[in-house]
Structures are given as structure tokens and as C-alpha cells.
Design an enzyme around this catalytic site. Structure first.
Site, PDB file in Angstrom:
ATOM      1  N   LYS A 171     -13.307  -2.582  -3.006  1.00 36.18           N
ATOM      2  CA  LYS A 171     -11.898  -2.706  -3.407  1.00 36.18           C
ATOM      3  C   LYS A 171     -11.248  -1.635  -4.196  1.00 36.18           C
ATOM      4  O   LYS A 171     -11.959  -0.598  -4.296  1.00 36.18           O
ATOM      5  CB  LYS A 171     -11.948  -4.102  -4.055  1.00 36.18           C
ATOM      6  CG  LYS A 171     -12.356  -5.341  -3.297  1.00 36.18           C
ATOM      7  CD  LYS A 171     -11.184  -5.365  -2.354  1.00 36.18           C
ATOM      8  CE  LYS A 171     -11.464  -6.644  -1.347  1.00 36.18           C
ATOM      9  NZ  LYS A 171     -10.680  -6.751  -0.165  1.00 36.18           N
ATOM     10  N   ARG A 174       4.249  -7.723   3.694  1.00 36.05           N
ATOM     11  CA  ARG A 174       4.505  -7.914   5.364  1.00 36.05           C
ATOM     12  C   ARG A 174       5.922  -8.215   5.411  1.00 36.05           C
ATOM     13  O   ARG A 174       6.297  -7.856   6.415  1.00 36.05           O
ATOM     14  CB  ARG A 174       3.633  -9.167   5.632  1.00 36.05           C
ATOM     15  CG  ARG A 174       1.886  -8.846   5.740  1.00 36.05           C
ATOM     16  CD  ARG A 174       1.139 -10.244   5.604  1.00 36.05           C
ATOM     17  NE  ARG A 174       0.025 -10.071   5.943  1.00 36.05           N
ATOM     18  CZ  ARG A 174      -0.980  -9.393   4.762  1.00 36.05           C
ATOM     19  NH1 ARG A 174      -0.706  -9.202   3.971  1.00 36.05           N
ATOM     20  NH2 ARG A 174      -2.391  -9.328   5.588  1.00 36.05           N
ATOM     21  N   LYS A 206       1.965 -10.474  -3.243  1.00 36.52           N
ATOM     22  CA  LYS A 206       1.781  -9.100  -2.919  1.00 36.52           C
ATOM     23  C   LYS A 206       1.804  -8.994  -1.382  1.00 36.52           C
ATOM     24  O   LYS A 206       2.289  -8.307  -0.554  1.00 36.52           O
ATOM     25  CB  LYS A 206       0.652  -8.451  -3.681  1.00 36.52           C
ATOM     26  CG  LYS A 206       0.565  -7.053  -3.527  1.00 36.52           C
ATOM     27  CD  LYS A 206      -0.260  -6.315  -4.555  1.00 36.52           C
ATOM     28  CE  LYS A 206      -1.774  -6.528  -4.556  1.00 36.52           C
ATOM     29  NZ  LYS A 206      -2.395  -5.731  -3.350  1.00 36.52           N
ATOM     30  N   SER A 207       0.578  -9.852  -0.954  1.00 41.48           N
ATOM     31  CA  SER A 207       0.401  -9.867   0.660  1.00 41.48           C
ATOM     32  C   SER A 207       1.718 -10.069   1.480  1.00 41.48           C
ATOM     33  O   SER A 207       1.880  -9.495   2.562  1.00 41.48           O
ATOM     34  CB  SER A 207      -0.797 -10.640   0.948  1.00 41.48           C
ATOM     35  OG  SER A 207      -1.892 -10.496   0.433  1.00 41.48           O
ATOM     36  N   ARG A 245      -6.573  -5.839 -11.483  1.00 39.74           N
ATOM     37  CA  ARG A 245      -7.299  -6.977 -11.591  1.00 39.74           C
ATOM     38  C   ARG A 245      -8.372  -7.031 -12.635  1.00 39.74           C
ATOM     39  O   ARG A 245      -8.720  -7.999 -13.074  1.00 39.74           O
ATOM     40  CB  ARG A 245      -7.850  -7.543 -10.164  1.00 39.74           C
ATOM     41  CG  ARG A 245      -6.468  -7.935  -9.268  1.00 39.74           C
ATOM     42  CD  ARG A 245      -6.851  -8.825  -8.183  1.00 39.74           C
ATOM     43  NE  ARG A 245      -6.027  -8.510  -7.116  1.00 39.74           N
ATOM     44  CZ  ARG A 245      -4.670  -9.003  -7.039  1.00 39.74           C
ATOM     45  NH1 ARG A 245      -3.984  -9.717  -7.743  1.00 39.74           N
ATOM     46  NH2 ARG A 245      -4.067  -8.760  -5.872  1.00 39.74           N
ATOM     47  N   ASP A 289     -10.044 -11.826  -4.368  1.00 35.06           N
ATOM     48  CA  ASP A 289      -9.404 -11.123  -5.444  1.00 35.06           C
ATOM     49  C   ASP A 289      -9.424 -11.768  -6.705  1.00 35.06           C
ATOM     50  O   ASP A 289      -9.202 -11.221  -7.801  1.00 35.06           O
ATOM     51  CB  ASP A 289      -8.094 -10.618  -5.082  1.00 35.06           C
ATOM     52  CG  ASP A 289      -7.722  -9.886  -3.743  1.00 35.06           C
ATOM     53  OD1 ASP A 289      -8.608  -9.133  -3.504  1.00 35.06           O
ATOM     54  OD2 ASP A 289      -6.554  -9.882  -3.334  1.00 35.06           O
ATOM     55  N   ARG A 316     -15.965  -3.550  -7.676  1.00 38.48           N
ATOM     56  CA  ARG A 316     -15.721  -4.818  -8.534  1.00 38.48           C
ATOM     57  C   ARG A 316     -16.967  -5.621  -9.092  1.00 38.48           C
ATOM     58  O   ARG A 316     -16.852  -6.254  -9.998  1.00 38.48           O
ATOM     59  CB  ARG A 316     -14.511  -5.751  -7.997  1.00 38.48           C
ATOM     60  CG  ARG A 316     -13.216  -5.030  -7.958  1.00 38.48           C
ATOM     61  CD  ARG A 316     -12.234  -6.112  -7.827  1.00 38.48           C
ATOM     62  NE  ARG A 316     -10.884  -5.652  -7.784  1.00 38.48           N
ATOM     63  CZ  ARG A 316      -9.839  -5.846  -7.057  1.00 38.48           C
ATOM     64  NH1 ARG A 316      -9.672  -6.712  -6.336  1.00 38.48           N
ATOM     65  NH2 ARG A 316      -8.539  -5.182  -7.458  1.00 38.48           N
TER      66      ARG A 316
HETATM   67  C1  S3P Z   1      -5.092  -8.350   1.598  1.00 37.96           C
HETATM   68  C2  S3P Z   1      -6.306  -8.856   1.902  1.00 37.96           C
HETATM   69  C3  S3P Z   1      -7.597  -8.682   1.114  1.00 37.96           C
HETATM   70  C4  S3P Z   1      -7.222  -8.549  -0.251  1.00 37.96           C
HETATM   71  C5  S3P Z   1      -6.088  -7.423  -0.612  1.00 37.96           C
HETATM   72  C6  S3P Z   1      -4.789  -8.107   0.264  1.00 37.96           C
HETATM   73  C7  S3P Z   1      -3.841  -8.587   2.583  1.00 37.96           C
HETATM   74  O1  S3P Z   1      -8.209  -7.463   1.536  1.00 37.96           O
HETATM   75  O2  S3P Z   1      -8.191  -8.129  -1.096  1.00 37.96           O
HETATM   76  O3  S3P Z   1      -5.840  -7.465  -1.956  1.00 37.96           O
HETATM   77  O4  S3P Z   1      -2.758  -8.697   1.855  1.00 37.96           O
HETATM   78  O5  S3P Z   1      -4.128  -8.502   3.794  1.00 37.96           O
HETATM   79  P1  S3P Z   1      -9.339  -7.471   2.630  1.00 37.96           P
HETATM   80  O6  S3P Z   1      -8.395  -7.872   3.747  1.00 37.96           O
HETATM   81  O7  S3P Z   1      -9.689  -5.951   2.956  1.00 37.96           O
HETATM   82  O8  S3P Z   1     -10.284  -8.460   2.177  1.00 37.96           O
END
Ligand code: S3P
Length: 429
Positions: A342, A26, A21-22, A388, A315, A346
Site C-alpha cells: 500500500k 470513478r 475516495k474510490s 491512513r 484500508d 502497512r
Molecule cells: C481501491 C482499492 C483498494 C484500496 C484502495 C482503493 C479502489 O486497493 O486499498 O485504497 O478504489 O479500487 P486494491 O484494490 O489494490 O486492494
């Protein structure tokens, strides 16, 4: 939608999971800011990433999906158009915070909002540094909550920002604004958070330097569109890896999963808990480490999870809490107050929902203490709209006696469309 899960004696097979996902978010964002085309394979078609796509389309970016490959026609750093509509980030904190960093550097006005959960999540953590860089925000509670109106500035001021929280979203937001600043923008974080932004921006041609917990980006680079193959999401793989590690007769391999050292805390913790993990086919794809992970089930033992480990598995804590309940001995999660902001709180939702299985959890302000060796009884539980939590409770259902019903399970589409199908493919009846 409901998810019905029965007690499982045996979990076995070889699977892949949807794209990270991250990294998917991007790839759209940086592709839009690059010159030329970015071709993305294994992009996650989950609701959060579709929100990112819609926001960039609303700013005039052409995004095409042909035979599963997403092509972003980059506009360059100065090519985004003022959106005539409100940018809706849905449930996605990553879309919001990274987008705000980009909008800060635009010569136009925009408005950003999201769903009920997102509208209650803290945005001051990015609007504060972005305001120092020269952008202007207006919103509720002193511009700390969505909806936010943004007046961007094309020439931002480079800053050195010390963030109190190890968060890739905060870090990335400032680094993205730094693309539009004169000179070098620096962010120092208290511990290393996921570094996908740094890796991918470098892959696209930006100058990014990391020294310990400080990341520096040089302003106004020329970004060039690239081919990106998104690795399988380790946060999605975690549900099956943790389940397999907790079921004595399990043998599960997840192929092509991201093994970035800033994200692989769940694997290290499972090993500390005594799980049997093996790694194969380690390689680097588009700047990201990838490999196959095999887990053979056994009996886990309790552990302590805190400090610098937390951002590496933030996560995965809901599903690790499930493993902790059946492990031998006590497990303590600490230094994880971020869990409270979150998609849901959580700590509270995990404690509340696992209580329905008969699991007792001692809530702490920054974590939880879970006595091990608890036997779980199948329950009717709810996701609270948090993807999640839905999937972690499905794993609890595998370990519990009888039948478990997870309501609000449509939320899994946020990060893992097809979760139920993949889960069913592993269950040996
Ligand atoms: C993410 C960063 C995390 C994570 C989120 C995705 C990202 O959050 O919990 O699911 O893609 O940069 P934080 O950076 O706020 O901890």
C-alpha cells in the site's frame, strides 16, 4: 504539519465525513468516458482525487466546480485527447491502475508517473493483463514500475483473466480496458473486492454481469452521463467509529456513510469484537447503499480477521490494529500480505509506530498478532507520508495517556481534508 492529540475520556457527537475516495475517482473517470454531463455532489476534494481530475483535464476533459458540484463534460468512449504532458498520479494507486486500463484502449501515446511511494508500488499486476489485451508498455523492471510509457490500442482483445489477488484496482483496470474490447471481457478474483466500478458502470449504462467471483463486461457500450451523489467514505468514518467503540464513554453517529457490503468489513469486525452499533436511514443513492451509523463505546474483545474479510476492510486494518491493542484478548490479522504494497508497507509501519506507544506487535509475512489489553503511552510518531497511518496514530493518541504528536500529518489531505476539525468537534473536554 503536526497533529497533537491528547488522551480522551469522552467522544461524542454527530458528524459527516467527506465523500468516498474510490467512488469520487470513478465518477470523474466514467463521467469523462460517458456522453453528456455528469454532475457529482459530495466529491472528495482530497489530493488523490485531484490527481485524477488533473489527468483527465490533461486529456481534454472539461471539469467544472460550481458551488461544490463538479460537472464533467463527457467525451464519449472515443473522445479523449493525447496528453502533451506526463500524467502525474501523485500518491494515488487507484488513479494509476484505473487510468492504465483506460489508456490501454486509446489510439495514442501517454506517460504515467507518480510520487516516490507510488513509483515503488507494483504495476505489473495491471500491465500484464493489459498487455495480453493488446496494449504496449515500457518501464523499469519489465514494465512493472512507474514511470510507464503506454502505447494504447483502440481495438483491444477481450480476455478472461484470473487475478491472483483480490484487488478492485486490478479488476477495475481490466474492466475499463474491456470497454474498448470486442466482445466480453471477464475477470475472476479469488475473493470479492469492492464493486464500485461494476455498480457505477451499470448506472452509466454498461452491461456488467457478476457470477460469484467472476465479473463480465461487454465491450463498446454507450455510457451516458448521470448525477452522482458520493456517499461519505466508510474508510474515513472508520477512524471515529473505531475510536468510539474503544472509549467506554463514547457516543458517535456518522451520517450518510457508504454501507456497500464489499466495504463494510470494519463494521462487522467491530460487532464481532463486541461493539454496540446501530444503523438508521438505510437507502440507496446512485446505486450505492448509504446510511447512518451510531457507535456507543464499550470494551472490545480480540478476534481473528482473515480470508474473504480482508478485501472488505483492507484500508481499515491500521486503525483496527489500534483497537486490537486495547481490546481484551489477542487479535490476529492474516491473509493480508497486500498491506505490504500500500502507500507504505502497512504491516511494518503499524508495528513500528505503535511500538512508540509501548504496543508490542508480532509481525507476520501476511499480517500481525496483537496481544490485547496493552496500555498506550502518548508518543511522538510519524505518518511515513501515509494518510491512513497518520489518522490511525491520531486514534492511538486518543486512547494513550498524555499527549501524542503525529508528524507528517499533512498526508491526511490525501483522503480526508478537515480530519483534525472533525476530530476536535467530537472531543468532549
Ligand atoms: C481501491 C482499492 C483498494 C484500496 C484502495 C482503493 C479502489 O486497493 O486499498 O485504497 O478504489 O479500487 P486494491 O484494490 O489494490 O486492494
Amino acid at each position: 504539519m503536526k497533529l497533537i492529540v491528547k488522551h480522551c475520556q469522552k467522544l461524542s457527537g454527530r458528524i459527516s465525513v467527506p465523500g468516498d475516495k474510490s467512488i469520487s475517482h470513478r465518477s470523474i473517470m466514467f463521467g469523462a468516458l460517458a456522453q453528456g454531463k455528469t454532475e457529482i455532489s459530495n466529491f472528495l476534494m482530497g489530493a488523490d482525487c485531484l490527481s485524477t481530475m488533473a489527468c483527465f483535464k490533461a486529456m481534454g476533459v472539461e471539469i467544472d466546480n460550481t458551488a461544490g458540484v463538479i460537472t464533467v463534460s463527457g467525451k464519449g468512449l472515443d473522445g479523449l485527447q493525447e496528453p502533451a504532458e506526463v500524467l502525474d498520479c501523485g500518491n494515488s494507486g487507484t488513479t494509476t491502475r484505473l487510468l492504465l486500463g483506460i489508456l490501454a484502449g486509446q489510439p495514442f501515446f501517454s506517460v504515467v508517473t507518480g510520487d516516490h511511494s507510488l513509483r515503488s508500488r507494483p504495476m505489473g499486476r495491471v500491465t500484464k493483463p493489459l498487455t495480453q489485451m493488446g496494449a504496449r508498455f515500457a518501464g523499469r523492471k519489465n514494465s512493472t514500475l512507474l514511470p510507464l510509457a503506454v502505447q494504447g490500442m483502440p481495438f483491444l482483445k477481450a480476455i478472461h483473466y484470473q487475478t491472483p489477488v483480490a484487488s478492485a484496482q486490478i479488476k477495475s483496470s481490466i474492466l475499463l480496458a474491456g470497454l474498448f474490447a470486442d466482445g466480453v471481457t471477464e475477470v475472476t478474483e479469488p475473493a470479492t473486492s469492492r464493486d464500485h466500478t461494476e455498480r457505477m458502470l451499470q448506472y452509466f449504462g454498461a452491461k456488467v454481469d457478476t457470477h460469484q467471483h467472476t465479473i463480465a463486461i461487454s465491450g463498446r457500450p454507450v455510457l451516458t452521463g448521470r448525477k452522482v451523489t458520493v456517499p461519505g467514505d466508510i474508510s474515513s468514518a472508520a477512524f471515529f467509529l473505531v475510536a468510539a467503540a474503544s472509549i467506554p464513554d463514547a457516543d458517535v453517529t456518522v451520517t450518510g456513510v457508504g454501507l456497500n457490503p464489499t466495504r463494510d468489513g470494519v463494521l462487522e469486525v467491530l460487532q464481532n469484537m463486541g461493539a454496540n452499533l446501530k444503523f438508521f436511514n438505510r437507502r440507496v443513492v446512485a446505486g450505492e447503499p448509504v446510511g447512518d451509523v451510531r457507535v456507543q463505546g464499550g470494551t472490545l474483545k480480540g478476534t481473528v480477521i482473515g480470508g474473504d474479510m480482508i478485501p472488505r476492510l483492507i484500508d481499515e486494518i491500521p486503525v483496527l490494529a489500534v483497537a486490537a491493542a486495547v481490546a481484551q484478548g489477542k487479535t490476529t490479522f492474516k491473509d493480508a500480505a497486500e498491506l505490504r504494497v500500500k502507500e507504505t508497507d502497512r504491516i511494518a509501519t503499524v508495528a513500528r509506530e505503535l511500538a512508540k506507544f509501548g504496543v508490542s506487535i508480532q509481525e507476520q509475512p501476511d499480517g500481525m498478532i496483537i496481544a490485547g489489553q496493552q496500555s498506550l503511552t502518548g508518543a511522538v510518531c510519524t505518518s511515513h507520508g501515509d494518510h491512513r497511518i497518520a489518522m490511525a496514530m491520531a486514534v492511538a493518541g486518543l486512547l494513550a495517556s498524555g499527549e501524542t504528536v503525529v508528524t507528517g500529518a499533512d498526508s491526511v489531505d490525501i483522503s480526508f481534508p478537515g480530519f483534525e476539525r472533525v476530530l476536535n468537534s467530537l472531543i468532549i473536554k
